[in-house]
Design a protein around this motif. Structure first.
Motif, PDB file in Angstrom:
ATOM      1  N   ARG A   9       0.825  -1.216   0.000  1.00 34.80           N
ATOM      2  CA  ARG A   9       0.000   0.000   0.000  1.00 34.80           C
ATOM      3  C   ARG A   9       0.857   1.263   0.000  1.00 34.80           C
ATOM      4  O   ARG A   9       0.555   2.227  -0.705  1.00 34.80           O
ATOM      5  CB  ARG A   9      -0.927   0.009   1.206  1.00 34.80           C
ATOM      6  N   SER A  10       1.912   1.276   0.789  1.00 35.57           N
ATOM      7  CA  SER A  10       2.740   2.481   0.850  1.00 35.57           C
ATOM      8  C   SER A  10       3.461   2.722  -0.481  1.00 35.57           C
ATOM      9  O   SER A  10       3.593   3.872  -0.912  1.00 35.57           O
ATOM     10  CB  SER A  10       3.738   2.407   1.996  1.00 35.57           C
ATOM     11  N   GLU A  11       3.909   1.654  -1.148  1.00 31.47           N
ATOM     12  CA  GLU A  11       4.518   1.824  -2.470  1.00 31.47           C
ATOM     13  C   GLU A  11       3.488   2.321  -3.481  1.00 31.47           C
ATOM     14  O   GLU A  11       3.791   3.146  -4.333  1.00 31.47           O
ATOM     15  CB  GLU A  11       5.135   0.509  -2.954  1.00 31.47           C
ATOM     16  N   LEU A  12       2.277   1.815  -3.363  1.00 31.00           N
ATOM     17  CA  LEU A  12       1.204   2.239  -4.254  1.00 31.00           C
ATOM     18  C   LEU A  12       0.887   3.723  -4.047  1.00 31.00           C
ATOM     19  O   LEU A  12       0.722   4.465  -5.020  1.00 31.00           O
ATOM     20  CB  LEU A  12      -0.038   1.384  -3.996  1.00 31.00           C
ATOM     21  N   VAL A  13       0.851   4.155  -2.805  1.00 28.11           N
ATOM     22  CA  VAL A  13       0.595   5.566  -2.501  1.00 28.11           C
ATOM     23  C   VAL A  13       1.731   6.426  -3.044  1.00 28.11           C
ATOM     24  O   VAL A  13       1.494   7.505  -3.592  1.00 28.11           O
ATOM     25  CB  VAL A  13       0.412   5.776  -0.984  1.00 28.11           C
ATOM     26  N   LYS A  14       2.965   5.956  -2.904  1.00 29.76           N
ATOM     27  CA  LYS A  14       4.107   6.703  -3.408  1.00 29.76           C
ATOM     28  C   LYS A  14       3.994   6.910  -4.926  1.00 29.76           C
ATOM     29  O   LYS A  14       4.209   8.011  -5.428  1.00 29.76           O
ATOM     30  CB  LYS A  14       5.400   5.950  -3.096  1.00 29.76           C
ATOM     31  N   ILE A  15       3.617   5.868  -5.655  1.00 29.43           N
ATOM     32  CA  ILE A  15       3.446   5.979  -7.110  1.00 29.43           C
ATOM     33  C   ILE A  15       2.264   6.898  -7.424  1.00 29.43           C
ATOM     34  O   ILE A  15       2.320   7.707  -8.354  1.00 29.43           O
ATOM     35  CB  ILE A  15       3.210   4.590  -7.744  1.00 29.43           C
ATOM     36  N   GLN A  16       1.214   6.771  -6.643  1.00 33.38           N
ATOM     37  CA  GLN A  16       0.014   7.579  -6.882  1.00 33.38           C
ATOM     38  C   GLN A  16       0.297   9.067  -6.720  1.00 33.38           C
ATOM     39  O   GLN A  16      -0.249   9.882  -7.442  1.00 33.38           O
ATOM     40  CB  GLN A  16      -1.084   7.144  -5.923  1.00 33.38           C
ATOM     41  N   THR A  17       1.173   9.416  -5.799  1.00 35.20           N
ATOM     42  CA  THR A  17       1.477  10.832  -5.592  1.00 35.20           C
ATOM     43  C   THR A  17       2.443  11.369  -6.645  1.00 35.20           C
ATOM     44  O   THR A  17       2.357  12.535  -7.012  1.00 35.20           O
ATOM     45  CB  THR A  17       2.065  11.082  -4.189  1.00 35.20           C
ATOM     46  N   THR A  18       3.355  10.522  -7.125  1.00 34.70           N
ATOM     47  CA  THR A  18       4.336  10.996  -8.100  1.00 34.70           C
ATOM     48  C   THR A  18       3.803  10.944  -9.532  1.00 34.70           C
ATOM     49  O   THR A  18       4.041  11.862 -10.303  1.00 34.70           O
ATOM     50  CB  THR A  18       5.642  10.193  -8.017  1.00 34.70           C
ATOM     51  N   SER A  19       3.122   9.861  -9.894  1.00 40.85           N
ATOM     52  CA  SER A  19       2.582   9.754 -11.261  1.00 40.85           C
ATOM     53  C   SER A  19       1.266   8.983 -11.229  1.00 40.85           C
ATOM     54  O   SER A  19       1.245   7.774 -11.441  1.00 40.85           O
ATOM     55  CB  SER A  19       3.589   9.081 -12.194  1.00 40.85           C
ATOM     56  N   PRO A  20       0.156   9.664 -10.952  1.00 41.60           N
ATOM     57  CA  PRO A  20      -1.143   9.002 -10.782  1.00 41.60           C
ATOM     58  C   PRO A  20      -1.651   8.282 -12.037  1.00 41.60           C
ATOM     59  O   PRO A  20      -2.433   7.342 -11.935  1.00 41.60           O
ATOM     60  CB  PRO A  20      -2.090  10.136 -10.389  1.00 41.60           C
ATOM     61  N   ASP A  21      -1.188   8.669 -13.214  1.00 40.49           N
ATOM     62  CA  ASP A  21      -1.644   8.008 -14.437  1.00 40.49           C
ATOM     63  C   ASP A  21      -1.129   6.573 -14.544  1.00 40.49           C
ATOM     64  O   ASP A  21      -1.723   5.746 -15.239  1.00 40.49           O
ATOM     65  CB  ASP A  21      -1.173   8.794 -15.668  1.00 40.49           C
TER      66      ASP A  21
END
Length: 134
Positions: free
Chosen positions: A75-87
């Motif tokens: 989840r934390s890796e997913l959130v990190k990706i979501q904040t940097t490049s949500p597409d």
């Protein structure tokens, strides 16, 4: 582009493109210097696949290093990706599809289970403590 290690000779590492069937791109790394590409790729860059692999690699590294549950790290890796490049989030694998691989990575740091009762070793101190418990 992604490269795979082809061979190592002395201090030189030779790399080839992962798309070996159609691409002859190669790179040579001398010692700890950055690799030098010798030919150019003849195919398009697969950005989505590279991002998925980077996500998995980063996640597995954190699983090996941090004593946090696998699901929380995912989840934390997913959130990190979501904040940097949500597409790019939609192209990432779901937890259920990679969980076996992730738990296998977590289990690498645990010793193997004993195959028989003879493989189980108890220290004498533990046995003495049990005798004194009565």
């Amino acid at each position: 582009y992604r490269y795979l290690k082809d061979r190592v000779r002395n201090e030189n590492t030779y790399w080839h493109c992962e798309n070996r069937s159609t691409c002859n791109d190669r790179a040579v790394q001398r010692g700890s210097e950055p690799p030098v590409v010798s030919t150019l790729h003849n195919h398009e860059l697969n950005r989505e696949r590279n991002e998925r692999e980077e996500f998995r690699t980063s996640l597995k590294r954190r699983i090996r290093e941090e004593p946090v549950s696998v699901r929380k790290l995912f989840r934390s890796e997913l959130v990190k990706i979501q904040t940097t490049s949500p597409d790019n989030v939609s192209t990432l694998p779901q937890f259920d599809t990679i969980k076996n691989s992730l738990y296998r990575t977590r289990n690498e740091k645990y010793p193997p289970l004993p195959k028989s009762i003879d493989d189980v070793k108890l220290e004498d101190k533990t046995a003495d403590d049990l005798r004194n418990f009565d």
